[in-house]
Write a protein that holds these residues in place. Structure first.
Motif, short mmCIF file in Angstrom:
data_model
loop_
_atom_site.label_atom_id
_atom_site.label_comp_id
_atom_site.label_asym_id
_atom_site.label_seq_id
_atom_site.Cartn_x
_atom_site.Cartn_y
_atom_site.Cartn_z
N VAL A 145 0.85 -1.20 0.00
CA VAL A 145 0.00 0.00 0.00
C VAL A 145 0.88 1.24 0.00
O VAL A 145 1.84 1.34 0.77
CB VAL A 145 -0.93 0.02 1.23
N ILE A 146 0.54 2.18 -0.88
CA ILE A 146 1.24 3.46 -0.96
C ILE A 146 0.21 4.57 -0.84
O ILE A 146 -0.86 4.50 -1.46
CB ILE A 146 2.01 3.61 -2.29
N VAL A 147 0.51 5.59 -0.06
CA VAL A 147 -0.34 6.76 0.06
C VAL A 147 0.40 7.95 -0.53
O VAL A 147 1.58 8.17 -0.22
CB VAL A 147 -0.69 7.05 1.53
N GLY A 148 -0.28 8.71 -1.39
CA GLY A 148 0.37 9.89 -1.97
C GLY A 148 -0.38 10.41 -3.17
O GLY A 148 -1.44 9.89 -3.54
N GLY A 149 0.18 11.43 -3.79
CA GLY A 149 -0.43 12.01 -4.97
C GLY A 149 -0.32 11.09 -6.16
O GLY A 149 0.70 10.43 -6.36
N THR A 150 -1.37 11.06 -6.96
CA THR A 150 -1.41 10.14 -8.09
C THR A 150 -1.15 10.82 -9.43
O THR A 150 -1.10 10.15 -10.46
CB THR A 150 -2.78 9.43 -8.15
N GLY A 151 -0.99 12.14 -9.45
CA GLY A 151 -0.73 12.85 -10.69
C GLY A 151 0.71 12.68 -11.14
O GLY A 151 1.52 12.03 -10.47
N PRO A 152 1.07 13.27 -12.27
CA PRO A 152 2.44 13.12 -12.79
C PRO A 152 3.50 13.67 -11.86
O PRO A 152 4.66 13.29 -11.95
CB PRO A 152 2.40 13.87 -14.12
N ARG A 153 3.12 14.59 -10.97
CA ARG A 153 4.08 15.14 -10.01
C ARG A 153 3.83 14.63 -8.60
O ARG A 153 4.34 15.17 -7.63
CB ARG A 153 4.02 16.66 -10.03
N GLY A 154 3.02 13.61 -8.47
CA GLY A 154 2.70 13.08 -7.15
C GLY A 154 3.92 12.48 -6.47
O GLY A 154 4.82 11.95 -7.11
N VAL A 155 3.93 12.58 -5.14
CA VAL A 155 5.00 11.98 -4.36
C VAL A 155 4.40 11.07 -3.30
O VAL A 155 3.22 11.19 -2.95
CB VAL A 155 5.89 13.06 -3.69
N VAL A 156 5.23 10.18 -2.78
CA VAL A 156 4.80 9.22 -1.77
C VAL A 156 4.76 9.91 -0.41
O VAL A 156 5.75 10.51 0.03
CB VAL A 156 5.76 8.02 -1.72
N SER A 157 3.61 9.84 0.27
CA SER A 157 3.50 10.35 1.64
C SER A 157 3.82 9.26 2.64
O SER A 157 4.41 9.53 3.69
CB SER A 157 2.08 10.87 1.90
N SER A 158 3.43 8.03 2.33
CA SER A 158 3.65 6.91 3.23
C SER A 158 3.59 5.62 2.43
O SER A 158 2.90 5.54 1.42
CB SER A 158 2.58 6.90 4.34
N ALA A 159 4.34 4.63 2.90
CA ALA A 159 4.30 3.31 2.28
C ALA A 159 4.30 2.27 3.39
O ALA A 159 5.00 2.44 4.41
CB ALA A 159 5.51 3.10 1.37
N ASP A 160 3.51 1.23 3.23
CA ASP A 160 3.53 0.19 4.26
C ASP A 160 4.82 -0.61 4.15
O ASP A 160 5.63 -0.43 3.23
CB ASP A 160 2.28 -0.68 4.19
#
Length: 423
Positions: A61-76
């Motif tokens: 599971v990854i949490v973060g922005g999904t656009g072309p400039r999105g970054v990861v906020s958290s990862a399990d």
């Protein structure tokens, strides 16, 4: 960390001993003077998403922005085994872990769970210092007579977080905040690590110099140039030499931390110094109308957070980042503190206009309110054209609607009317 290590039952539960980490026996724990706990929720955002989406359990599971400039906020922790980490571009994260489930950040859900977890901490001791939404320091010295030693209290908290919130946390137990935080990092995920006072240097000295509190990239490079690669290397340098090389304040702090000295107390519930929000556009924007709507949306968000926390602020700050990544900030101090979106928006738009960037392509905009105070202590004077109930009461009524029907149930008309130039 391997996938097998993530299985329940393999979490660390230990104490620093003569030969490294030893199994922890609560009855024999050397925790008499180790009254500081650092509690860190494990992969907090991702774990909350797994609670909300049962189909995500057992999958990366990854949490973060999904656009072309999105970054990861958290990862399990499963996603982390593929090399995914926070602040990584989402495009790269999905190349490393293509089977991951990706969720956009859900701030209200995270705050709701965070508040419940902090309530558990405060039911044990009032001496709770939140560091962020998912971690806190606790001083449990006053809870010992009622609940037992620090290790027993840590176990109690871990069990309550698991049973009441269905989440896991990692706990470092030590005599100082610095060592407790390092201990919680070493025992993640779902672990507990006690560092007895007589074992502090044995725990610290093998660690890299970057583990020292306050050592950033530049300081780490400077230490490495001097041949200092571990905390033990730093501890072997005379304090006077460190002060000469790094200045009085930093040199003294490095010398103290390298031997485990840290006199910072746990400070319960430090108020926010500022509340803000920002947005990175999927593509650069130079349309003033679009920027104005985004400033409105961000101001609405900041004002809701101010009212929710019972605070108001006098200084409005806008952050404007150009396409070439240069960033401009402008601020204005209002005559009186506010938590009203209408007033914050007006100030933010004036600051944007005054920056002279109305036809410049922007990558990011942000709004922040500083100079916070208790809203109940702020005396507001109505403007001549303001109704007796005031805009604040109108916006508080909107808050009640949003809490009942969801954040999108009511919003300014300007945010509901989007045209083809919006992004």
């Amino acid at each position: 960390m391997s996938r097998r290590q993530l299985e329940r039952g393999t979490a660390m539960r230990g104490m620093i001993g003569a030969d490294g980490i030893e199994p922890l026996d609560p009855a024999a724990a050397e925790d008499a003077d180790c009254s500081i706990l650092h509690i860190d929720m494990d992969a907090f955002f991702a774990s909350v998403e797994q609670l909300e989406h049962p189909e995500a359990r057992g999958r990366p599971v990854i949490v973060g922005g999904t656009g072309p400039r999105g970054v990861v906020s958290s990862a399990d922790y499963i996603a982390r085994t593929y090399g995914v980490h926070s602040a990584m571009p989402m495009v790269r994260a999905l190349r490393l872990c293509p089977d991951a489930l990706v969720f956009p950040p859900d701030g209200p859900a995270y705050r709701r769970v965070s508040e419940a977890v902090m309530d558990i901490f405060r039911s044990v001791t009032p001496e709770v210092e939140p560091v962020s939404m998912d971690e806190a320091f606790l001083d449990v010295s006053g809870a010992r007579r009622r609940l037992g030693g620090p290790v027993r209290i840590a176990e109690l908290i871990r069990e309550r977080v698991r049973s009441e919130q269905r989440l896991t946390c990692s706990v470092g137990v030590a005599a100082t905040k610095f060592v407790a935080k390092l201990a919680s990092t070493q025992c993640k995920p779902d672990g507990l690590l006690l560092v007895p006072t007589r074992r502090v240097t044995a725990f610290l000295h093998p660690l890299p110099v970057g583990a020292l509190w306050g050592v950033g990239e530049k300081t780490e490079q400077a230490l490495t140039r001097l041949g200092l690669r571990t905390v033990g290397d730093v501890a072997a340098v005379p304090p006077a030499t460190l002060r000469h090389e790094f200045g009085q304040a930093l040199g003294a702090r490095l010398a103290a931390l390298a031997v485990g000295d840290d006199d910072r107390p746990v400070v319960p519930t430090t108020p926010d110094k500022s509340i803000g929000a920002e947005e990175t556009f999927p593509r650069d924007v130079d349309d003033p109308g679009t920027i104005h709507r985004e400033l409105l949306r961000l101001s609405e968000k900041v004002a809701r957070r101010l009212r929710s926390s019972g605070q108001a602020g006098r200084t409005v700050v806008v952050k404007l980042r150009r396409a070439d990544f240069t960033t401009i900030t402008r601020s204005r101090t209002l005559p009186e503190a506010t938590d009203v979106a209408r007033e914050i928006t007006a100030a933010a738009r004036e600051l944007y206009a005054g920056a002279g960037l109305e036809r410049v392509r922007l990558r990011l905009v942000g709004v922040r309110v500083e100079g916070l105070a208790d809203a109940s202590q702020v005396h507001r004077q109505l403007a001549l054209d303001e109704p007796e109930t005031g805009w604040r009461e109108a916006e508080r009524a909107m808050d009640r609607v949003a809490r009942r029907f969801g954040p999108g149930a009511i919003q300014p008309a300007a945010l509901a009317k989007r045209d083809e130039n919006d992004v």
